[in-house]
Design a protein around this motif. Structure first.
Motif, PDB file in Angstrom:
ATOM      1  N   SER A 156       5.342   0.015   0.476  1.00  0.00           N
ATOM      2  CA  SER A 156       4.966   0.788  -0.714  1.00  0.00           C
ATOM      3  C   SER A 156       6.026   0.622  -1.799  1.00  0.00           C
ATOM      4  CB  SER A 156       4.873   2.265  -0.320  1.00  0.00           C
ATOM      5  OG  SER A 156       4.786   3.061  -1.473  1.00  0.00           O
ATOM      6  N   LEU A 157       5.584   0.736  -3.026  1.00  0.00           N
ATOM      7  CA  LEU A 157       6.551   0.686  -4.135  1.00  0.00           C
ATOM      8  C   LEU A 157       7.128   2.074  -4.411  1.00  0.00           C
ATOM      9  CD1 LEU A 157       7.487  -1.711  -5.813  1.00  0.00           C
ATOM     10  CD2 LEU A 157       5.930  -0.994  -7.606  1.00  0.00           C
ATOM     11  N   GLY A 158       6.479   3.102  -3.937  1.00  0.00           N
ATOM     12  CA  GLY A 158       6.977   4.453  -4.165  1.00  0.00           C
ATOM     13  C   GLY A 158       5.855   5.454  -3.931  1.00  0.00           C
ATOM     14  N   GLY A 168      -4.161  -4.898  -2.286  1.00  0.00           N
ATOM     15  CA  GLY A 168      -5.428  -4.170  -2.200  1.00  0.00           C
ATOM     16  C   GLY A 168      -5.893  -3.784  -3.597  1.00  0.00           C
ATOM     17  N   ALA A 198       2.889  -4.100  -7.623  1.00  0.00           N
ATOM     18  CA  ALA A 198       3.910  -3.939  -6.567  1.00  0.00           C
ATOM     19  C   ALA A 198       4.391  -5.322  -6.117  1.00  0.00           C
ATOM     20  CB  ALA A 198       3.322  -3.159  -5.394  1.00  0.00           C
ATOM     21  N   TYR A 256      -9.331  -1.185  -5.643  1.00  0.00           N
ATOM     22  CA  TYR A 256     -10.389  -0.170  -5.466  1.00  0.00           C
ATOM     23  C   TYR A 256      -9.843   1.006  -4.644  1.00  0.00           C
ATOM     24  CZ  TYR A 256     -12.609  -4.532  -6.775  1.00  0.00           C
ATOM     25  OH  TYR A 256     -12.883  -5.719  -7.387  1.00  0.00           O
ATOM     26  N   GLY A 281      -3.760  -1.265  -8.096  1.00  0.00           N
ATOM     27  CA  GLY A 281      -3.844  -2.382  -7.155  1.00  0.00           C
ATOM     28  C   GLY A 281      -2.462  -2.763  -6.676  1.00  0.00           C
ATOM     29  N   GLY A 341       0.824  -1.209   0.000  1.00  0.00           N
ATOM     30  CA  GLY A 341       0.000   0.000   0.000  1.00  0.00           C
ATOM     31  C   GLY A 341       0.851   1.249   0.000  1.00  0.00           C
ATOM     32  N   LEU A 368      -0.962   3.234  -7.369  1.00  0.00           N
ATOM     33  CA  LEU A 368      -1.231   2.174  -8.344  1.00  0.00           C
ATOM     34  C   LEU A 368      -2.704   1.800  -8.245  1.00  0.00           C
ATOM     35  CD1 LEU A 368       1.849  -0.037  -7.435  1.00  0.00           C
ATOM     36  CD2 LEU A 368       1.510   1.086  -9.637  1.00  0.00           C
TER      37      LEU A 368
END
Ligand SMILES: C[S@@+](CC[C@H](N)C(=O)[O-])C[C@H]1O[C@@H](n2cnc3c(N)ncnc32)[C@H](O)[C@@H]1O
Length: 241
Positions: free
Chosen positions: A129-131, A111, A141, A113, A137, A86, A135
């Motif tokens: 988090s990817l950054g 996750g 990630a 929506y 969803g 997330g 995104l």
């Protein structure tokens, strides 16, 4: 290593797992990706997994019941950390990839929506988090993290040295790489790389790596393990160390 992935869209993983290093890692038995459909845990007669947000607002929120049940299912399989992917989490990096690569099993909750019901945070181990961007969803990630971690598992890369020399491995960015031809559109491969002098090539690569890190990511240099020679080189380039 086993990756358990809790997702509403398991099919999204098909192509990523069917090519290149991830495909070979699965074939060699180095990794297994266990795709778990969150919808299978819904107790709703229509298999719903999302609902409107309390207090109003756009979009749908993933309901706690299927998520808690899916996470508890994973936890029943063993002592498996469950990471929620997330945007509010700690930003993923190579250091985290190295730590994860030493685990036997790890689970990712994706996750979708508008995200997950806040109460689900009490069931997860950590948010990653990817950054600093949003995104659609957590699946992309999860794929990125599985890829980064798999590269570090022993026996996955045919040239294990690659993982040691790649950018971020030592908090330094990688030196420049060249391949054939020697001349291309007026640009020539640096002479040193054609010299066959391995000691000089290694020295050049180290200095280039320091120079590029100084230019593009000076923040990394503070965490890098530097020799006295490295420090001298950086001082000559104007870096205060
Ligand atoms: C559209 S996002 C929801 C964003 C949420 N409404 C917010 O503003 O924080 C849907 C899902 O994508 C995933 N996601 C979005 N951005 C992400 C990021 N930077 N890193 C990892 N997962 C992300 C999360 O799993 C999230 O539940």
């Amino acid at each position: 290593m086993i990756f358990d992935v809790l997702t509403l869209f398991p099919e999204m993983f098909d192509s990523v797992l069917s090519y290149s290093i991830l495909k070979r890692a699965i074939e060699k038995g180095k990794i297994k990706v266990n795709l778990i459909n969150i919808r299978d845990f819904s107790k709703d007669k229509h298999k719903r997994v999302d609902d409107y947000p309390y207090g109003g607002g756009p979009g749908m929120v993933m309901m706690p019941q299927p998520l808690f049940d899916a996470i508890e299912f994973v936890k029943s399989l063993g002592n498996i950390p469950v990471y929620y992917l997330g945007p509010k989490g700690k930003i993923f990096n190579q250091e985290m990839a190295v730590k994860m690569s030493k685990l036997e099993r790890i689970a990712f909750l994706c996750g979708h929506y508008e995200g997950i019901d806040e109460r689900v945070y009490s069931a997860i181990d950590e948010e990653i988090s990817l950054g600093d961007f949003i995104l659609t969803g957590g699946e992309i990630a999860a794929m990125a993290i599985i890829d980064a971690v798999t590269r570090l598992i022993e026996g996955v890369l045919s040239h294990p040295q690659s993982a040691i020399e790649e950018s971020f491995a030592n908090n330094l960015l990688e030196y420049p790489q060249y391949t054939r031809p020697e001349f291309f559109r007026g640009m020539k491969v640096p002479e040193i790389l054609l010299s066959g002098n391995h000691a000089e090539i290694a020295k050049w690569r180290r200095q280039k790596s320091l120079e590029i890190t100084l230019l593009k990511r000076p923040d990394l240099l503070k965490k890098a393990v530097l020799t006295e020679e490295d420090k001298k080189f950086l001082r000559e380039k104007g870096f205060d160390i």
